[in-house]
Every structure is written in structure tokens, then in C-alpha cells.
Design an enzyme around this catalytic site. Structure first.
Site, PDB file in Angstrom:
ATOM      1  N   HIS A  34       0.866  -1.181   0.000  1.00 49.57           N
ATOM      2  CA  HIS A  34       0.000   0.000   0.000  1.00 49.57           C
ATOM      3  C   HIS A  34       0.903   1.232   0.000  1.00 49.57           C
ATOM      4  CE1 HIS A  34       1.121   0.132   4.197  1.00 49.57           C
ATOM      5  NE2 HIS A  34       0.588  -1.062   4.402  1.00 49.57           N
ATOM      6  N   HIS A  37       4.083   1.318   2.235  1.00 53.00           N
ATOM      7  CA  HIS A  37       5.269   0.628   1.700  1.00 53.00           C
ATOM      8  C   HIS A  37       5.903   1.448   0.581  1.00 53.00           C
ATOM      9  CE1 HIS A  37       2.725  -2.974   2.982  1.00 53.00           C
ATOM     10  NE2 HIS A  37       3.830  -3.150   3.673  1.00 53.00           N
ATOM     11  N   SER A 186      -1.701  -3.540   5.645  1.00 53.79           N
ATOM     12  CA  SER A 186      -2.227  -4.602   4.776  1.00 53.79           C
ATOM     13  C   SER A 186      -3.445  -5.249   5.428  1.00 53.79           C
ATOM     14  CB  SER A 186      -1.154  -5.655   4.520  1.00 53.79           C
ATOM     15  OG  SER A 186       0.030  -5.038   4.067  1.00 53.79           O
TER      16      SER A 186
HETATM   17  P1  AMP Z   1       4.822  -5.125   6.557  1.00 54.95           P
HETATM   18  O1  AMP Z   1       4.632  -5.486   5.120  1.00 54.95           O
HETATM   19  O2  AMP Z   1       3.561  -4.819   7.273  1.00 54.95           O
HETATM   20  O3  AMP Z   1       5.732  -6.067   7.290  1.00 54.95           O
HETATM   21  O4  AMP Z   1       5.603  -3.730   6.544  1.00 54.95           O
HETATM   22  C1  AMP Z   1       6.802  -3.572   5.841  1.00 54.95           C
HETATM   23  C2  AMP Z   1       7.407  -2.242   6.188  1.00 54.95           C
HETATM   24  O5  AMP Z   1       6.504  -1.199   5.815  1.00 54.95           O
HETATM   25  C3  AMP Z   1       7.683  -2.076   7.688  1.00 54.95           C
HETATM   26  O6  AMP Z   1       8.907  -1.380   7.859  1.00 54.95           O
HETATM   27  C4  AMP Z   1       6.513  -1.256   8.132  1.00 54.95           C
HETATM   28  O7  AMP Z   1       6.777  -0.487   9.288  1.00 54.95           O
HETATM   29  C5  AMP Z   1       6.296  -0.364   6.930  1.00 54.95           C
HETATM   30  N1  AMP Z   1       4.932   0.171   6.923  1.00 54.95           N
HETATM   31  C6  AMP Z   1       3.779  -0.544   6.997  1.00 54.95           C
HETATM   32  N2  AMP Z   1       2.723   0.294   7.033  1.00 54.95           N
HETATM   33  C7  AMP Z   1       3.225   1.550   6.980  1.00 54.95           C
HETATM   34  C8  AMP Z   1       2.642   2.856   6.994  1.00 54.95           C
HETATM   35  N3  AMP Z   1       1.320   3.037   7.079  1.00 54.95           N
HETATM   36  N4  AMP Z   1       3.472   3.915   6.933  1.00 54.95           N
HETATM   37  C9  AMP Z   1       4.816   3.756   6.871  1.00 54.95           C
HETATM   38  N5  AMP Z   1       5.426   2.559   6.849  1.00 54.95           N
HETATM   39  C10 AMP Z   1       4.642   1.475   6.910  1.00 54.95           C
END
Ligand code: AMP
Length: 281
Positions: A34, A37, A186
Site C-alpha cells: 500500500h 510501503h 495490509s
Molecule cells: P509489513 O509489510 O507490514 O511487514 O511492513 C513492511 C514495512 O513497511 C515495515 O517497515 C513497516 O513499518 C512499513 N509500513 C507498513 N505500514 C506503513 C505505513 N502506514 N506507513 C509507513 N510505513 C509502513
């Protein structure tokens, strides 16, 4: 842009990129990308890095098999988004590539994992630290980008790379939110329409605490009171925690300190939402 499943193939391409003088920025993700990311990818690209995005739904960091099974997997759409955001390489390994038979090593960061999600998701951060350590060793990036959305994870990764002398710079990226304040995640996809309408109250509760502290409230419990009342007023929420922590060691604070975070986790319609906001005095 190319996608690799194999560590060996990825490494040979990275070697060529480095030989051409490129600096590498790694953005570790679990996919279902999203705008949060994409902000990480854009931050890396804006710094001039050649961007590697890893997409791996890491089984060892899920403490509920159902959550792992239900986690969205959208590789094709993710590839398009990565290409548009300027990524050069995707690393999307299988679980077997990351954890072949006979895998017995894990990385445990202590203290920083005591509170918040660490308290409620036993083993979660061991899974996170281990997979991030592996990804950093596989890619050997100059920089790795992590969202403040997962502030405890960010603090743990900073601690791990510093404690283990890993030659990488960890770059924090501010949380990207929907117009109504809900932190992008997500897992938001799994909210019903009715629950999606309620979800932003979590952010409102956090900002109540941050505003109180920034406006001079020095009693942490008093600062938390209105937020707890607000969260409890929503019957659909099951509150796991709401705490004020020291932003560096993630310990719950009883007296104000210069750098704090207000962090909370709630369940809403079977979906676990987490969020946090910084408090700077
Ligand atoms: P995930 O796919 O949820 O493991 O997240 C991957 C990376 O994206 C991690 O470093 C999260 O902290 C970052 N991330 C997820 N959501 C957000 C958001 N809304 N804003 C900024 N970074 C995000």
C-alpha cells in the site's frame, strides 16, 4: 525490474549492481503493498539507492496460524506497484529458501521486546529479528528502510544492527495515514465497511494522549485516561494495550522523558490493529 526467488541469483545481480558503483537500499515487506510501503521505496529511491524490495510472509513471526493463512498475498499487483515506485529488484523467496531443513538459529533482542506487542505476541519479535538479520545478510544493503508504523520493530532492528555491528544504516520513515487518520496497513483490507468506519478512533485516542503531554500534562496516567475512556466507549474494540513508552528502549514510562511514543493495539472484527504516535517534549 526483476523478481528473484533464489538467494544465489539475487546475490549475483546485486554483485553486478555494486560493481557498477550503485548503493543498495533494502525495503523489507510482507507484500500486499500500500502507500505506506511505497513511501519507503520512494524514500530509498530519493536518496539515490538502487532499491531492493523483499516480499516474504515470514511464517516464524506469526503466532496464530490463522493470521498467517489469512495474510493477503498479491505478488503480481505488488510487482507493478514496486516498478512504478522505482524499485529495481524484488526478492520473493519461498519459505523453504529462507528456512531449509535443519535451520536452528534465531536472534533474540531482549528488553526492547518486553512490553507492547512483545508482551502479547510471544516469539513474534524473535521471528522478525531473525528474518531481518537474514535479509540484511543476503542483500548486504547500504541502507534499510523501516516504517515508524511499527515503532517497536524499528527500535528492535536498530538495536540488533548496532549490537551485532551490522554495517547498515537503518532509516526510519514516518507513518503514512488515510485521510481520516487510520494508519495504512495490509490488514485494513480485512475490515468490514462498518469496522473500517470505526477504526480511525484508535489514532484519535493516541493523539489525545500525545496532545495532553505536549500541552504540559506531566502525569502519564492522567494523560492516558481520556484515551482509555474513548477506546472503551467503542464496544467493537477489544483493547490489548495502550501505553506511553520511551522511544529508544520501549519501556513503559512512569515519568515523562524527552522522546516518547504512545502506542496501542486493539482487535476489531477479528483484525489486530496497531498504531503509535511520537511525543517530543
Ligand atoms: P509489513 O509489510 O507490514 O511487514 O511492513 C513492511 C514495512 O513497511 C515495515 O517497515 C513497516 O513499518 C512499513 N509500513 C507498513 N505500514 C506503513 C505505513 N502506514 N506507513 C509507513 N510505513 C509502513
Amino acid at each position: 525490474m526483476k523478481t528473484f526467488e533464489s538467494i544465489a541469483e539475487l546475490r549475483s545481480v546485486l554483485k553486478e549492481m555494486r560493481a557498477a558503483g550503485r548503493e543498495i537500499g533494502l525495503v523489507p515487506t510482507m507484500g500486499a503493498l500500500h502507500r505506506g510501503h511505497l513511501r519507503l521505496i520512494e524514500s530509498a529511491r530519493d536518496r539515490g539507492d538502487s532499491v531492493v524490495v523483499s516480499i516474504f510472509v515470514n511464517p516464524t513471526q506469526f503466532n496464530q496460524p490463522e493470521d498467517f493463512d489469512k495474510y493477503p498475498r498479491t505478488l503480481e499487483a505488488d510487482e507493478e506497484k514496486c516498478a512504478r515506485a522505482g524499485a529495481e529488484v524484488i526478492f520473493a523467496p519461498t519459505a523453504r529458501e529462507m528456512y531449509p531443513d535443519g535451520f536452528y538459529t534465531s536472534v533474540d533482542v531482549t528488553k526492547l521486546t518486553d512490553e507492547l506487542c512483545g508482551r502479547f505476541r510471544p516469539g513474534h519479535f524473535r521471528g522478525v529479528a531473525t528474518v531481518v538479520c537474514k535479509l540484511l545478510n543476503i542483500v548486504q544493503p547500504d541502507r534499510a528502510y523501516f516504517g515508524e508504523k511499527d515503532a517497536q520493530q524499528l527500535a528492535i532492528i536498530q538495536r540488533m544492527t548496532s549490537d551485532l555491528n551490522m554495517p547498515v544504516q537503518i532509516v526510519p520513515v514516518a507513518t503514512v495515514r488515510e485521510a481520516d487518520g487510520l494508519a495504512m496497513s495490509s490488514r485494513n483490507e480485512r475490515l468490514s465497511l462498518a469496522d473500517r468506519a470505526i477504526a480511525p478512533i484508535l489514532y484519535r485516542a493516541l493523539t489525545l494522549v500525545a496532545d495532553a503531554l505536549q500541552n504540559g500534562q506531566r502525569d502519564i496516567d492522567r494523560a492516558l485516561e481520556p484515551a482509555i475512556t474513548l477506546l472503551r466507549s467503542v464496544p467493537e474494540f477489544q483493547v490489548e494495550y495502550i501505553n506511553v513508552v520511551n522511544a529508544t528502549d520501549m519501556q513503559i514510562v512512569t515519568d515523562v522523558t524527552p522522546q516518547m511514543r504512545v502506542a496501542a493495539a486493539v482487535w476489531l472484527g477479528g483484525v489486530r490493529l496497531i498504531d503509535n504516535v511520537p511525543v517530543s517534549l
